[in-house]
Design an enzyme around this catalytic site. Structure first.
Site, PDB file in Angstrom:
ATOM      1  CG  ASP A  89      -0.231  -0.005   2.538  1.00  0.00           C
ATOM      2  OD1 ASP A  89       0.734  -0.772   2.691  1.00  0.00           O
ATOM      3  OD2 ASP A  89      -0.627   0.789   3.431  1.00  0.00           O
ATOM      4  CD  GLU A 153       4.130   0.946   7.028  1.00  0.00           C
ATOM      5  OE1 GLU A 153       4.897   1.269   7.944  1.00  0.00           O
ATOM      6  OE2 GLU A 153       3.752   1.752   6.159  1.00  0.00           O
TER       7      GLU A 153
HETATM    8 ZN   LIG Z   1       6.700   2.091   4.099  1.00  0.00          ZN
END
Ligand SMILES: [Zn+2]
Length: 447
Positions: A89, A153
Site C-alpha cells: 500500500d 502498513e
Molecule cells: Zn513504508
C-alpha cells in the site's frame, strides 16, 4: 471474518522476471494501492501469479477480502529461516505536484518515477526478485526463506501485519529475524556517509486527556473552566520538552555515530548521552536536531480538540487528543506522569492505543547486514532507532527482530523529502544494486 486460501500449483513455468527488479517495480507502481482504501487485492493476486509461474506455493490471509496478505516459502538448508517482508500500500497523491503521472512508473533521467518508488515498492521489488531467483536456482539457500507481502502498513496495519500477528502467529513461530523497511540507504549524518539500518522504533501511544471545570452561561465571567485548563496544558506541552531518556537503543545508535565522526563531533554525540547535557547539546545543534530530539524524549503532540457544542454555553468538559511516542521501555503511565509533572495539571487520561515494543534490539544480524553495505560503499552502518512507526512493531509482538534493509545508493536524492511527497522517485541503478545486496544478505544470513 477471516479468509485463508491455500494455492497449490503444477510444475514451474520457466521465466526470468527475477532478473528485472526494475520492471517488477514499474509493474508494482502501476497498481493504484492508495491507502485508504488500499485495494491491494489486484496487486497481491499479481504477485501470486508470478509465484505460480515459478512453481511456488503460497497462502493468502485476509481480514478484509479486498486487502489480502501473501506468505510463501523457498525451502533451504538446515540454517535458520529468514523473513523478507514489505507492504504494497502507498499514501495518497492528492494536492501534490508531480512531473509524471504517479502511477505510470515512467523511467526518465535514470529514475523510476511514481508513488511507492521509495516507500516501499522498490523494497518489495528487491525482495520479490531475490525470492524468485532463489526459487529458480538449483542450489538451495542456507535456510528457508519466507516472503511476506502485506496490505495496510500506511494505515497502521490493522488489516495487514497487525492482523497476521494477532490471528496467525503460527506463521512466525520459527522465525527470529526479518528484513524489511526502514534503512539501508546512504544518509549523511553529521557530515559522514552513514547507512542507517532500523533495529528499533518508538512506541505509538495515543491518549485522550479530559479536562473538567466551571461551566455555565457565557454571559457571565468564569474562571477555572475546562477550556482554560486545556489551553494552558496545550501551551505547556507545546513549548517544553518532557524529561530526557537515554535508552540502550539510543546509546547503540549515538555510539556508532560517535565512532564514525571526527573527534570534536564525537564529543557532541557523547554529550548527548549525558542526560545533564542532552537538551543543551540539542539546542546547540544546527541540523538533525528534531530527529535526535525525538529519540531521546517521549513526545506528546496535541492533534484533536473536542469540546463545547453551543455558542453561549461554557462547556463543562473538553478533551484533547495526544499523539504520544514513547522511547523503548516506557509505558503509557510513564508519559502520563511526565505530562502531569510538566504541566502541573491532572486531567483524566485514557489510553486509546498503545503499540508496545521491546526495550532493546537484537543486533546479531545488524552486524552481518552492515558489513555487506560497508564492504561495498565504505559508508558506516548505524543501528537506527526510528522515531516513526513501521510494521516492525507488529513483528516484535511475535518476537521477530526486524532490520530495515532496503539497500540503495541515492547520492544527492533527498529520501526524507521525497517519501510521501510529489515526484517520489528512485534511481534505476539503486534498485538493481539493492537487489544484489538483498541476495547477499540471504546467502550470508547466520553463516
Ligand atoms: Zn513504508
Amino acid at each position: 471474518m477471516s479468509e485463508h486460501d491455500t494455492a497449490t500449483h503444477e510444475a514451474a513455468v520457466s521465466t526470468d522476471v527475477h532478473d528485472d527488479p526494475v520492471g517488477l517495480l514499474q509493474d508494482l507502481i502501476r497498481f493504484e494501492t492508495v491507502n485508504p482504501p488500499g485495494d491491494e487485492k489486484a496487486c497481491i493476486d499479481w504477485i501470486g501469479e508470478l509465484l505460480d509461474a515459478y512453481g511456488l506455493e503460497y497462502d493468502t490471509y485476509a481480514q478484509d477480502p479486498d486487502r489480502p496478505n501473501l506468505f510463501s516459502t523457498v525451502s533451504g538448508g538446515d540454517g535458520p529461516p529468514l523473513l523478507l517482508y514489505g507492504h504494497v500500500d502507498v499514501v495518497p497523491v492528492t494536492g501534490q505536484d508531480w512531473t509524471h503521472d504517479p502511477f505510470e512508473a515512467v523511467i526518465e533521467d535514470g529514475h523510476v518515477w511514481g508513488r511507492g518508488a521509495l516507500d516501499m515498492k522498490s523494497g518489495v521489488a528487491m525482495f520479490l526478485a531475490t525470492f524468485l531467483r532463489l526459487a529458480a536456482e538449483d542450489e538451495q539457500p542456507p535456510g528457508d526463506v519466507h516472503l511476506l507481502v502485506v496490505s495496510d502498513e500506511e494505515g497502521g496495519g490493522d488489516d495487514g501485519l497487525g492482523y497476521l500477528v494477532e490471528e496467525h502467529p503460527e506463521l512466525f513461530t520459527d522465525i527470529d529475524h526479518a528484513i524489511g523497511e526502514f534503512g539501508g540507504y546512504d544518509l549523511e549524518l553529521a557530515g559522514v556517509e552513514t547507512y542507517p539500518i532500523q533495529v528499533n522504533e518508538k512506541q505509538v501511544c495515543w491518549l485522550e486527556a479530559t479536562f473538567r471545570g466551571n461551566s455555565g452561561h457565557a454571559s457571565f465571567p468564569h474562571e477555572g473552566t475546562a477550556m482554560g485548563k486545556m489551553s494552558s496544558f496545550v501551551e505547556t506541552v507545546d513549548s517544553q520538552r518532557l524529561p530526557v531518556h537515554i535508552t540502550p537503543a539510543a546509546e547503540q545508535m549515538f555510539e556508532a555515530l560517535a565512532d564514525a565522526v571526527p573527534p570534536e563531533q564525537a564529543e557532541q554525540f557523547e554529550a548527548l548521552l549525558d542526560p545533564d547535557q542532552t537538551d543543551g547539546v540539542l539546542d546547540a545543534m544546527e541540523t538533525e536536531t528534531k530527529m535526535f530530539d525525538a529519540l531521546l524524549h517521549n513526545t506528546a503532540n496535541p492533534t484533536i480538540v473536542d469540546g463545547g457544542d453551543k455558542e453561549n454555553v461554557v462547556p463543562e468538559e473538553v478533551t484533547v487528543f495526544l499523539d504520544c511516542r514513547l522511547v523503548p521501555g516506557q509505558k503509557p503511565e510513564d508519559v502520563m506522569a511526565e505530562l502531569r509533572a510538566v504541566t502541573g495539571q491532572d486531567p483524566e487520561f485514557e489510553v486509546v492505543r498503545f503499540d508496545s515494543g521491546p526495550p532493546s534490539a537484537d543486533l546479531d544480524t545488524f552486524e552481518e547486514l552492515g558489513a555487506i553495505l560497508e564492504a561495498e560503499t565504505g559508508g558506516v552502518p548505524i543501528p537506527l532507532l526510528m522515531a516513526g512507526a513501521t510494521d516492525g512493531r507488529h513483528l516484535a509482538q511475535v518476537d521477530v527482530q526486524s532490520y530495515g534493509f532496503i539497500p540503495m545508493q541515492l547520492d544527492d536524492l533527498p529520501f526524507l523529502e521525497l517519501v510521501h511527497s510529489g515526484d517520489e522517485r528512485v534511481p534505476v541503478d539503486a534498485v538493481e544494486w539493492g537487489t544484489e545486496r538483498v541476495y547477499e544478505a540471504v546467502q550470508s544470513y547466520a553463516q
